[in-house]
Write a protein that holds these residues in place. Structure first.
Motif, PDB file in Angstrom:
ATOM      1  N   VAL A  72       3.400  11.798   5.138  1.00 59.58           N
ATOM      2  CA  VAL A  72       2.809  11.842   3.793  1.00 59.58           C
ATOM      3  C   VAL A  72       3.428  10.756   2.906  1.00 59.58           C
ATOM      4  N   GLN A  73       4.737  10.589   2.974  1.00 56.90           N
ATOM      5  CA  GLN A  73       5.405   9.570   2.163  1.00 56.90           C
ATOM      6  C   GLN A  73       4.987   8.162   2.579  1.00 56.90           C
ATOM      7  N   THR A  74       4.749   7.948   3.875  1.00 52.10           N
ATOM      8  CA  THR A  74       4.276   6.638   4.333  1.00 52.10           C
ATOM      9  C   THR A  74       2.855   6.388   3.828  1.00 52.10           C
ATOM     10  N   ALA A  75       2.015   7.417   3.837  1.00 51.12           N
ATOM     11  CA  ALA A  75       0.662   7.274   3.281  1.00 51.12           C
ATOM     12  C   ALA A  75       0.737   6.927   1.798  1.00 51.12           C
ATOM     13  N   PHE A  76       1.649   7.566   1.075  1.00 50.17           N
ATOM     14  CA  PHE A  76       1.844   7.275  -0.350  1.00 50.17           C
ATOM     15  C   PHE A  76       2.296   5.827  -0.538  1.00 50.17           C
ATOM     16  N   LYS A  77       3.235   5.375   0.277  1.00 48.67           N
ATOM     17  CA  LYS A  77       3.718   3.996   0.192  1.00 48.67           C
ATOM     18  C   LYS A  77       2.599   3.009   0.523  1.00 48.67           C
ATOM     19  N   ALA A  78       1.749   3.366   1.484  1.00 53.35           N
ATOM     20  CA  ALA A  78       0.616   2.505   1.829  1.00 53.35           C
ATOM     21  C   ALA A  78      -0.319   2.337   0.634  1.00 53.35           C
ATOM     22  N   VAL A  79      -0.565   3.437  -0.086  1.00 52.36           N
ATOM     23  CA  VAL A  79      -1.412   3.367  -1.287  1.00 52.36           C
ATOM     24  C   VAL A  79      -0.727   2.534  -2.367  1.00 52.36           C
ATOM     25  N   LEU A  80       0.555   2.801  -2.620  1.00 50.54           N
ATOM     26  CA  LEU A  80       1.281   2.022  -3.640  1.00 50.54           C
ATOM     27  C   LEU A  80       1.226   0.527  -3.333  1.00 50.54           C
ATOM     28  N   THR A  81       1.443   0.182  -2.079  1.00 48.23           N
ATOM     29  CA  THR A  81       1.448  -1.227  -1.690  1.00 48.23           C
ATOM     30  C   THR A  81       0.062  -1.842  -1.848  1.00 48.23           C
ATOM     31  N   ALA A  82      -0.985  -1.101  -1.482  1.00 52.10           N
ATOM     32  CA  ALA A  82      -2.353  -1.608  -1.640  1.00 52.10           C
ATOM     33  C   ALA A  82      -2.707  -1.799  -3.113  1.00 52.10           C
ATOM     34  N   VAL A  83      -2.322  -0.837  -3.937  1.00 52.16           N
ATOM     35  CA  VAL A  83      -2.587  -0.947  -5.380  1.00 52.16           C
ATOM     36  C   VAL A  83      -1.799  -2.114  -5.965  1.00 52.16           C
ATOM     37  N   GLU A  84      -0.547  -2.268  -5.538  1.00 50.99           N
ATOM     38  CA  GLU A  84       0.251  -3.410  -6.012  1.00 50.99           C
ATOM     39  C   GLU A  84      -0.392  -4.725  -5.582  1.00 50.99           C
ATOM     40  N   HIS A  85      -0.889  -4.781  -4.370  1.00 50.83           N
ATOM     41  CA  HIS A  85      -1.564  -5.975  -3.859  1.00 50.83           C
ATOM     42  C   HIS A  85      -2.731  -6.356  -4.773  1.00 50.83           C
ATOM     43  N   GLU A  86      -3.570  -5.357  -5.081  1.00 54.44           N
ATOM     44  CA  GLU A  86      -4.710  -5.603  -5.959  1.00 54.44           C
ATOM     45  C   GLU A  86      -4.252  -6.015  -7.360  1.00 54.44           C
ATOM     46  N   THR A  87      -3.197  -5.394  -7.841  1.00 51.60           N
ATOM     47  CA  THR A  87      -2.652  -5.738  -9.154  1.00 51.60           C
ATOM     48  C   THR A  87      -2.180  -7.185  -9.176  1.00 51.60           C
ATOM     49  N   ARG A  88      -1.478  -7.605  -8.127  1.00 49.77           N
ATOM     50  CA  ARG A  88      -0.992  -8.981  -8.041  1.00 49.77           C
ATOM     51  C   ARG A  88      -2.149  -9.977  -8.030  1.00 49.77           C
ATOM     52  N   GLU A  89      -3.258  -9.614  -7.375  1.00 50.21           N
ATOM     53  CA  GLU A  89      -4.417 -10.498  -7.359  1.00 50.21           C
ATOM     54  C   GLU A  89      -5.104 -10.563  -8.716  1.00 50.21           C
ATOM     55  N   PHE A  93       1.019 -14.206  -9.235  1.00 50.86           N
ATOM     56  CA  PHE A  93       1.758 -13.321  -8.331  1.00 50.86           C
ATOM     57  C   PHE A  93       0.920 -12.907  -7.128  1.00 50.86           C
ATOM     58  N   ASP A  94      -0.144 -13.666  -6.844  1.00 49.39           N
ATOM     59  CA  ASP A  94      -1.048 -13.367  -5.733  1.00 49.39           C
ATOM     60  C   ASP A  94      -0.251 -13.205  -4.433  1.00 49.39           C
ATOM     61  N   PRO A  95      -0.497 -12.118  -3.682  1.00 46.23           N
ATOM     62  CA  PRO A  95       0.269 -11.894  -2.454  1.00 46.23           C
ATOM     63  C   PRO A  95      -0.154 -12.775  -1.280  1.00 46.23           C
ATOM     64  N   HIS A  96      -1.169 -13.622  -1.471  1.00 46.20           N
ATOM     65  CA  HIS A  96      -1.657 -14.445  -0.375  1.00 46.20           C
ATOM     66  C   HIS A  96      -1.040 -15.843  -0.328  1.00 46.20           C
TER      67      HIS A  96
END
Length: 121
Positions: free
Chosen positions: A69-86, A96-99
């Motif tokens: 469950v915590q890994t799923a939460f981290k996956a969501v946080l990282t995806a949201v952060e990715h979108e935020t950076r873009e 701050f684009d992650p690409h």
């Protein structure tokens, strides 16, 4: 735990996890599972509708339910952060684009004028 039992147990756990707009995808790889979030959204560059998957998260066969469950939460946080950076821009550029190519970032960092520092008083 063998891979098939772990896969079934992990699917049951992830069926109880949700985050608006995101789905959890499991795939098998040798002696472990891979968790990814996936989403149907608008591309931040082209503006077109796309299907995308987040980075891969390795799940060990020995993980507890809480760790899954915590890994799923981290996956969501990282995806949201990715979108935020873009989407976060300064002077119209997603600075701050992650690409960004990491080797180009090294070149920037090695440039004498790349850093802005506060002058000590």
């Amino acid at each position: 735990m063998n891979t098939l039992r772990f896969l079934a147990a992990t699917r049951r756990v992830l069926n109880e996890v949700s985050f608006p707009g995101y789905r959890f995808r499991l795939s098998e790889a040798n002696d472990h599972l891979i968790l990814q979030v996936e989403c149907d959204d608008t591309c931040n560059v082209t503006g077109k509708k796309i299907h995308w998957k987040g980075r891969k998260w390795r799940l060990s066969l020995h993980m507890t339910k809480s760790e899954i469950v915590q890994t799923a939460f981290k996956a969501v946080l990282t995806a949201v952060e990715h979108e935020t950076r873009e989407n976060f821009t300064y002077k119209g550029a997603s600075i701050f684009d992650p690409h960004y190519d990491v080797d180009r970032l090294v070149e920037l960092r090695e440039s004498e004028s790349a850093l802005e520092v506060r002058i000590a008083r």
